[in-house]
Design an enzyme around this catalytic site. Structure first.
Site, short mmCIF file in Angstrom:
data_model
loop_
_atom_site.label_atom_id
_atom_site.label_comp_id
_atom_site.label_asym_id
_atom_site.label_seq_id
_atom_site.Cartn_x
_atom_site.Cartn_y
_atom_site.Cartn_z
N LYS A 77 62.20 45.94 57.79
CA LYS A 77 63.53 46.13 58.39
C LYS A 77 64.48 46.79 57.38
CE LYS A 77 67.49 44.88 60.52
NZ LYS A 77 68.33 44.45 59.45
N GLN A 119 65.11 49.09 50.71
CA GLN A 119 65.05 47.94 49.80
C GLN A 119 63.60 47.62 49.43
OE1 GLN A 119 67.46 44.19 50.20
NE2 GLN A 119 65.60 43.47 51.20
N GLN A 168 75.63 42.36 45.65
CA GLN A 168 75.20 43.43 46.53
C GLN A 168 76.19 43.68 47.68
OE1 GLN A 168 71.46 41.23 47.31
NE2 GLN A 168 71.71 41.80 49.45
N GLY A 172 62.55 36.80 62.09
CA GLY A 172 62.12 37.82 61.13
C GLY A 172 61.76 37.17 59.80
N HIS A 173 62.66 36.29 59.33
CA HIS A 173 62.37 35.57 58.07
C HIS A 173 61.10 34.74 58.23
CE1 HIS A 173 66.93 35.92 57.86
NE2 HIS A 173 66.56 36.52 56.74
N ARG A 200 73.13 39.52 60.87
CA ARG A 200 74.44 40.08 61.22
C ARG A 200 74.58 40.33 62.73
NH1 ARG A 200 73.98 42.81 55.85
NH2 ARG A 200 75.77 42.12 54.63
N GLY A 203 69.52 33.49 53.75
CA GLY A 203 69.75 32.42 54.72
C GLY A 203 70.09 32.96 56.10
N ALA A 204 70.70 32.08 56.94
CA ALA A 204 70.92 32.42 58.36
C ALA A 204 69.59 32.87 58.95
CB ALA A 204 72.02 33.47 58.53
N LEU A 205 68.62 32.01 58.81
CA LEU A 205 67.23 32.39 59.05
C LEU A 205 66.95 32.61 60.54
CD1 LEU A 205 65.56 29.86 56.57
CD2 LEU A 205 66.19 32.26 56.18
#
Ligand code: AMP
Length: 283
Positions: free
Chosen positions: A154, A158, A65, A40-41, A192, A35-37
């Site tokens: 990014k 991962q 995580q 990039g998302h 972030r 979330g906090a889209l």
């Protein structure tokens, strides 16, 4: 006005929502997020829509995580904005389970990735991280059974870990990596970034500038070691606290000494004040 995506919060409701897609033989793409889209998302959603008729975006801030000293409870959760964003992006389905749905009391199984997950990069500073990511992503994959899953470059380590996991477990889907979306000044978009003060935000793009300069010098034939030594000093002098800046094999993430030994990825993680930023670039 676009119609709001179906929002599901339990596994049976998710099944009911995706089964018609499976039965109609419609391709399904999954975009896992916390979330906090941001843009990039949305780049991931756009590529998902290009590849598949149906798109599901998961929004789940995955507790496993985060270490106890990390920002799980303060991580931004602007769910109303996110739903509005996904409505505009015309996604079909939002999968937004609670931690209790994902990890009921009886939960007892964990995926423990090795290989790229033990490369000595993020894993060195966040030892809990890739076990948490691999387990939750495996669950998201089996819950939604997508044809494609989209991840950002990014979070490069991962992306490598998830790609390897899908291969190792013979999961019948294709993991696709999408180039990093940046601000005009080069800073990689991240949920972030809102933690940065105005002064920190001014300095933050230096990380990408240093990565680009280092990649250019390595491409020109300069030796990797000295190039990275200079880059580390520049990052320190700008006021970052550097966790790592490394040149690695772009696929295995093993240390790499020369361009002859394969494609190179430069990866960096550094704290600016309380905010930890990561970035990477291909050479
Ligand atoms: P997150 O919500 O931070 O867990 O990110 C969800 C997905 O979006 C991950 O696959 C990230 O790699 C990807 N992502 C995050 N930031 C960016 C960005 N700036 N450009 C492209 N993809 C991104």
């Amino acid at each position: 006005m676009a119609s709001r995506p179906t929002i599901v919060t339990t596994v049976p409701a998710l099944r009911r929502a995706v089964e018609p897609f499976w039965h109609a033989g419609e391709r399904l793409a999954l975009v896992p997020t916390m979330g906090a889209l941001h843009r990039g998302h949305l780049a991931l959603v756009r590529e998902a829509k290009r590849r598949a008729k149906r798109v599901v975006v998961s929004i789940f801030v995955n507790p496993t995580q985060f270490a106890p000293n990390e920002d799980f409870s303060s991580y931004p959760r602007p769910i109303k904005n996110d739903i509005a964003t996904l409505t505009d992006a015309k996604v079909d389905l939002v999968w937004a389970p609670s931690p209790e749905v994902m990890y009921p009391d009886s939960f007892a199984t964990k995926i423990e990735p090795a290989g790229a997950a033990k490369a000595g990069l993020e894993d060195k500073f966040r030892p809990h991280f890739f076990g948490g990511v691999a387990t939750v992503v495996a669950k998201l994959f089996t819950q939604t059974a997508p044809d494609f899953a989209l991840f950002g470059q990014k979070d490069y380590q991962q992306l490598r870990v998830v790609t390897q996991m899908a291969k190792d477990l013979d999961l019948p889907l294709k993991v696709i990596g999408i180039p990093t979306v940046r601000e005009k000044d080069g800073l990689a978009l991240s949920s972030r970034n809102v933690y940065l003060s105005a002064a920190e935000r001014n300095v933050a793009p230096l990380l990408y500038r240093v990565l680009k300069a280092a990649a250019t010098r390595i491409k020109k034939g300069d030796a990797i070691g000295p190039v990275l030594d200079v880059a580390r000093i520049e990052i320190d002098l700008a006021g970052f606290s550097l966790d790592y800046l490394e040149a690695r094999h772009a696929l295995t993430l093993a240390p790499i000494a020369s361009r002859k030994d394969g494609p190179i990825r430069l990866l960096v993680a550094a704290k600016m004040g309380k905010t930890r930023l990561i970035d990477n670039i291909g050479v």
